[in-house]
Design a protein around this motif. Structure first.
Motif, short mmCIF file in Angstrom:
data_model
loop_
_atom_site.label_atom_id
_atom_site.label_comp_id
_atom_site.label_asym_id
_atom_site.label_seq_id
_atom_site.Cartn_x
_atom_site.Cartn_y
_atom_site.Cartn_z
N GLY A 168 0.77 -1.24 0.00
CA GLY A 168 0.00 0.00 0.00
C GLY A 168 0.80 1.29 0.00
N ASN A 228 -4.74 0.08 3.31
CA ASN A 228 -3.82 -1.07 3.40
C ASN A 228 -3.11 -1.22 4.74
N THR A 280 -6.97 -5.35 3.57
CA THR A 280 -7.30 -4.12 2.84
C THR A 280 -8.75 -3.75 3.10
#
Lengths: 390, 368
Positions: free
Chosen positions: A158, A301, A359
Motif C-alpha cells: 500500500g 492497506n 485491505t
C-alpha cells in the motif's frame, strides 16, 4: 457467522448504483456499439458518454482512453505497445526502467521482453519502507531509456509512490534528450484514493481497473497521452481507435463510469482512522512489524509480518473465523515463495512468509477492526506455540 | 478461540481414493476440512495432460468433491518444499546411480510433515488420507500394517513415518479392497468416480523419467562409455550410465557389438570411475544378500526383537512380494540382510522394508 471482508485490494463488491446503471445494457439495450442501426447507436452513445465522464475524471481527452479487459491487459498493452512501436525506430536496444516490486502484470511483461532480447531493463529496488524516489529513477536513466513504469500504490504494502515528482523529473529530462522517455503508472490500487489528473501527475500512460473501485470485473482502461506511440496487441476490429479490437463491453464500460462517478475522496479520512486502529492493534502482538511506510500509505492497506507464524496458516485460520484477508496479491497467494515485494524491500524470507495483508473498504466498520485484532492475537499466539521455527 | 473437538483434515488429491475417504468421514459425522497439496510439477514438460495427480484438473476435481460434500477446502502450496525435498532428492539419487523412491520421501517430509502441520495449525486433530495401509494405536504406541488389498498395499511407502506422525493419521480405506472403494465412488456418484488410477511419478507428465533427467541434469551425466562383462571385456557402448538400472535388459542388446554374446544381457553394476556399464547373464543379477542403511523403525523400542523373528520378511521394491530373510547388525547405522532365496536385481537407492506378517517393522535404503 457474520463474515468480515478485508481483502478489498483483491476485489470489491459492485455498488448497487453501478449494477443499476449496467442493468439495461444486458438484455434491453443490447446493441453492438459498432452497428450502424438504432440498436447500435444507443449502445454507442452510452459508451461515448461513459468515456467522456471518465475523461473528465482523468482530465484527458476521450480519444486518449482505451478500454480494456482490466488492469493486467492495460499494463501489458502499455509496455508491449510502446516497446513494439518504437523498437525498430531506435538505434540501440531500448531500455526500460521499472521497480522490483511492481505487480506481475508489469514485472513479468518486462522480464519476458528482456529474456527475449528485445529490451534491457533496470529494476529499481524500493527503500526499506517501500518507496521509490524520483532521484533513484533519475539515476537509472540511460541514453537508450524509452519507458519508465512505476506503480502508483503498491498492491501488497500500500505504499504511495511519488508519481508526480517522477513525472516532472522525466519531463525535465526529456527537454535535454534526443529521444523521449515515456512514463507509465499502474494506478489500479490508487484510483479510489488519490489524484488521477494525468496532467497533474505528468504521466503518459496510466492503467485502471473497474473491479477495484466497486465496479464490475472484466473492464479496465489504459490512458494514452496523445502522441505516445502504441502498437495494438489485439487485432481484428477497429474499436478503441484501432488500438484494441473486440466488441465493446458496453455494460462493463457503463458500470465503470458509474463506479468512477461514485468515488468520494472525502471518505479517505474515515478509512485512515480505521487503518491506524488496525495497525496499532496488531502491532501490540509481540514480534510484529508493519511493512511499508505508515505515512506514505494507502488509507486502505495494512500489511504486517508476524515472526514465527506462517502467513498461509494465519489466512486459513482467519477464514475459519469468517475473516477474509490475503498474504499478498490474490494472483500469487497460495504461493509459498516469499513475496517479491517484501523481498525487494530487503525483508528476510522468514518475515516475508509471516506477512498478512488486510485491505479495508467502504463497508468496513470499527467493530470489524476490533474483532480482527482480537482474533489475530489468538491465532498468532496459537501458531507460534506450534511453530517448528521456535 | 473455540476448540473444535475432533476436527479432521482430509488430504484430497482429486482421485477416487481420497474422495471416498472424505465421503466416509463425512457420513460418520465428523467435522472436516479438505486440503489439497499443490506440488511442484515440471514446467518444461509438454504433455501436461498426462500429469494426473498435480495438475489443475486434479485441483478442480478435488474442489468439486469438497463442494459436493459441503466441506471447507483449501489449497496448501508445497511447491517449493516439494521441489527441494522430493524432486532434488530424486535428481541427486540418479546422479549417484541410485534408483530413488520419491513417494517415500514425499510421505515423510511433505504429506505427513508439512501437510500434517498445516492440519494441526487449523485445529484438526487428525489427517486422513486415501492410503492403502492400516494404523492402530494404543497406550503403548502405534503400529503400521499392510493394507487389506494386497495389490494396492502402500505400507511400503510409509515405513519411514514415526510414532508422532502415526498417532495423528487416519487411513479409512486401509481395510478395504480397491474395487470396493471404486464401487462406493460409483454408488455415491462422486464427481471423480470414473477417474483412472494414477501410478506414475506425479511431477513429470510424460511417464518417461529419462526424458525428465535429460531436462534437468547437465550433459556430463549422459556421457557414453563402454559396456563390459563381469570380467571387464568390452562388449559395446552405452548411452550414459544414468539411463540404466540394475536388472535392466531393455536397450542393452542393440548396443552390443555384433558377434558378441548371443544370450540376453542384463545390467549388473556400474564402474563410475571408468564410466563403464557392467552387464551379465540372468544368473548374475541374482544376489544372496544386501546392505541396508538410513534405517528407520516404526517402534524403536521393539524393533530389535522383531528383527530377530524367524518369520521376518523384506520387500526390496514397491511392487514386489515380501521374501524371507535374516538380518545382522553391522553397526547401528547399517544392516546386512541375507535372503532365504536368491533375489533378483537388488537396486541401490530403493528402500528395503521389513515385515512381521502384515506388520511393518521399519526399513532403510539399499546401499549395495
Amino acid at each position: 457467522m457474520k463474515k468480515i471482508y478485508l481483502d478489498n485490494a483483491a476485489t470489491t463488491p459492485v455498488h448497487p448504483e453501478v449494477l443499476a446503471a449496467m442493468a439495461p445494457y444486458f438484455s434491453d439495450q443490447f446493441g453492438n456499439a459498432s452497428s450502424i442501426h438504432s440498436f447500435g447507436q444507443v449502445a454507442r452513445s452510452a459508451v461515448d458518454a461513459a468515456r467522456r465522464e471518465i475523461a473528465q475524471f482523468l482530465n484527458c481527452k476521450s480519444t486518449e482512453i482505451i478500454f480494456t479487459s482490466g488492469g493486467s491487459e492495460s499494463d501489458n498493452l502499455a509496455i508491449n505497445g510502446v516497446v513494439e512501436s518504437l523498437k525498430s525506430k531506435v538505434e540501440s536496444k531500448p531500455h526500460v526502467i521499472t521497480s522490483a516490486f511492481e505487480h506481475h502484470a508489469v514485472l513479468d511483461t518486462i522480464i519476458e521482453l528482456e529474456a527475449d532480447g528485445v529490451i534491457e531493463a533496470t529494476y529499481i529496488k524500493p527503500s526499506s519502507d517501500g518507496l521509490i524516489g524520483a532521484e533513484s529513477v533519475k539515476k537509472a536513466i540511460k541514453k537508450n531509456t524509452l519507458l519508465v513504469s512505476i506503480m502508483y500504490v503498491n498492491n501488497e504494502i500500500g505504499t504511495v509512490q511519488p508519481i508526480r515528482a517522477i513525472g516532472q523529473m522525466i519531463e525535465k529530462e526529456n527537454k535535454t534528450r534526443d529521444s523521449r522517455i515515456f512514463f507509465h503508472t499502474d494506478a489500479v490500487q490508487a484510483t479510489e484514493y488519490f489524484e488521477m489528473n494525468v496532467d497533474y501527475l505528468h504521466v503518459d500512460l496510466l492503467s485502471i481497473s473497474a473491479h477495484k473501485i466497486y465496479g464490475p470485473k472484466g473492464v479496465g482502461l489504459l490512458y494514452v497521452r496523445s502522441g505516445t506511440p502504441i502498437k495494438h496487441q489485439i487485432v481484428g476490429g477497429g474499436q478503441e481507435h484501432k488500438k484494441r479490437a473486440g466488441t465493446e463491453n458496453v455494460p462493463g464500460i457503463i458500470g465503470f463510469a458509474k463506479a468512477i462517478e461514485l468515488i468520494d475522496r472525502s471518505k479517505n479520512e474515515r478509512l485512515k482512522k480505521l487503518r491506524d486502529r488496525l495497525i496499532d492493534g496488531l502491532l501490540k502482538i509481540p514480534n510484529s512489524r508493519l511493512n511499508g511506510s505508515q505515512e506514505e500509505r494507502s488509507p486502505a492497506n495494512v500489511n504486517i509480518s508476524f515472526l514465527n507464524a506462517e502467513g498461509e496458516s494465519i489466512l486459513l485460520n482467519l477464514d475459519m473465523e469468517g475473516i477474509a484477508a490475503s498474504t499478498g496479491s490474490a494472483c500469487t497467494s497460495g504461493s509459498l515463495e516469499p513475496s517479491h515485494v517484501l523481498s525487494a524491500m530487503g525483508l528476510p524470507p522468514e518475515e516475508c512468509h509471516g506477512s498478512v495483508r488486510f485491505t479495508l473498504g467502504r463497508q468496513t466498520a470499527a467493530e470489524e477492526i476490533d474483532k480482527v485484532i482480537l482474533v489475530m492475537k489468538n491465532i498468532v499466539e496459537k501458531l507460534r506455540k506450534m511453530s517448528p521455527l521456535k | 478461540m473455540k476448540k473444535n473437538k475432533g476436527k479432521i483434515a482430509v488430504a484430497m488429491s482429486g482421485g477416487v481414493d481420497s474422495s471416498v475417504v472424505a465421503k466416509i468421514l463425512k457420513d460418520e459425522g465428523h467435522d472436516l476440512v479438505g486440503l489439497f497439496l499443490k506440488m511442484w510439477s515440471d514446467p518444461k514438460c509438454s504433455t501436461k495432460k498426462e500429469n494426473r495427480c498435480c495438475d489443475y484438473e486434479a485441483l478442480e476435481d478435488a474442489r468439486a468433491v469438497a463442494k459436493s460434500l459441503e466441506i471447507p477446502f483449501y489449497v496448501i502450496n508445497a511447491e517449493q518444499e516439494f521441489k527441494k525435498m522430493v524432486v532434488d532428492y530424486f535428481l541427486d539419487e540418479y546422479k549417484n546411480l541410485r534408483t530413488p523412491n520419491p513417494c517415500i520421501v514425499c510421505n515423510k517430509k511433505i504429506k505427513f510433515d508439512l501437510l500434517l502441520r498445516k492440519a494441526l495449525e487449523i485445529d484438526c486433530d487428525k489427517l486422513a488420507t486415501g492410503h492403502y495401509a492400516k494404523v492402530t494405536c494404543n497406550n503403548k504406541g502405534c503400529q503400521l500394517f499392510k493394507g487389506e488389498d494386497d495389490e494396492k498395499d502402500q505400507s511400503y511407502m510409509l515405513y519411514s513415518l514415526n510414532q508422532d506422525q502415526l498417532g495423528k493419521i487416519l487411513f479409512p480405506i486401509g481395510g478395504m479392497k480397491k474395487r470396493d472403494v471404486r464401487a462406493l465412488a460409483i454408488k455415491w456418484d462422486l464427481p471423480v468416480k470414473e477417474k483412472p488410477e494414477s501410478q506414475e511419478i506425479c511431477f513429470f507428465g510424460d511417464k518417461d523419467y529419462r526424458a525428465f533427467l535429460k531436462r534437468y541434469l547437465p550433459e556430463k551425466y549422459f556421457k557414453s562409455g563402454d559396456i563390459v562383462d563381469t570380467s571387464g571385456k568390452n562388449l559395446g557402448e552405452h548411452e550414459g550410465l544414468i539411463n540404466y538400472t540394475i536388472g535392466q535388459r531393455k536397450g542393452i542388446d542393440q548396443k552390443i557389438f555384433s558377434g558378441g554374446d548371443k544370450n540376453p544381457l542384463y545390467v549388473v553394476g556400474y564402474d563410475p570411475k571408468k564410466n563403464q556399464l557392467i552387464v551379465g547373464h540372468d544368473e548374475d543379477v541374482y544376489k544372496q544378500e544386501m546392505i541396508v542403511g538410513d534405517l528407520h523403525w516404526i517402534d524403536p523400542k521393539s524393533n530389535s526383537s522383531k528383527l530377530k523373528a524367524k518369520s521376518l520378511t523384506v520387500k526390496i521394491r514397491y511392487q514386489h512380494p515380501a521374501v524371507e530373510c535374516q538380518v545382522k547388525n553391522i553397526s547401528n547405522k547399517e544392516l546386512r540382510v541375507k535372503f532365504k532365496k536368491l533375489q533378483r536385481a537388488i537396486t541401490p537407492g530403493q528402500s528395503a522394508v521389513f515385515y512381521l506378517g502384515d506388520e511393518v517393522v521399519g526399513g532403510g535404503v539399499i546401499k549395495s
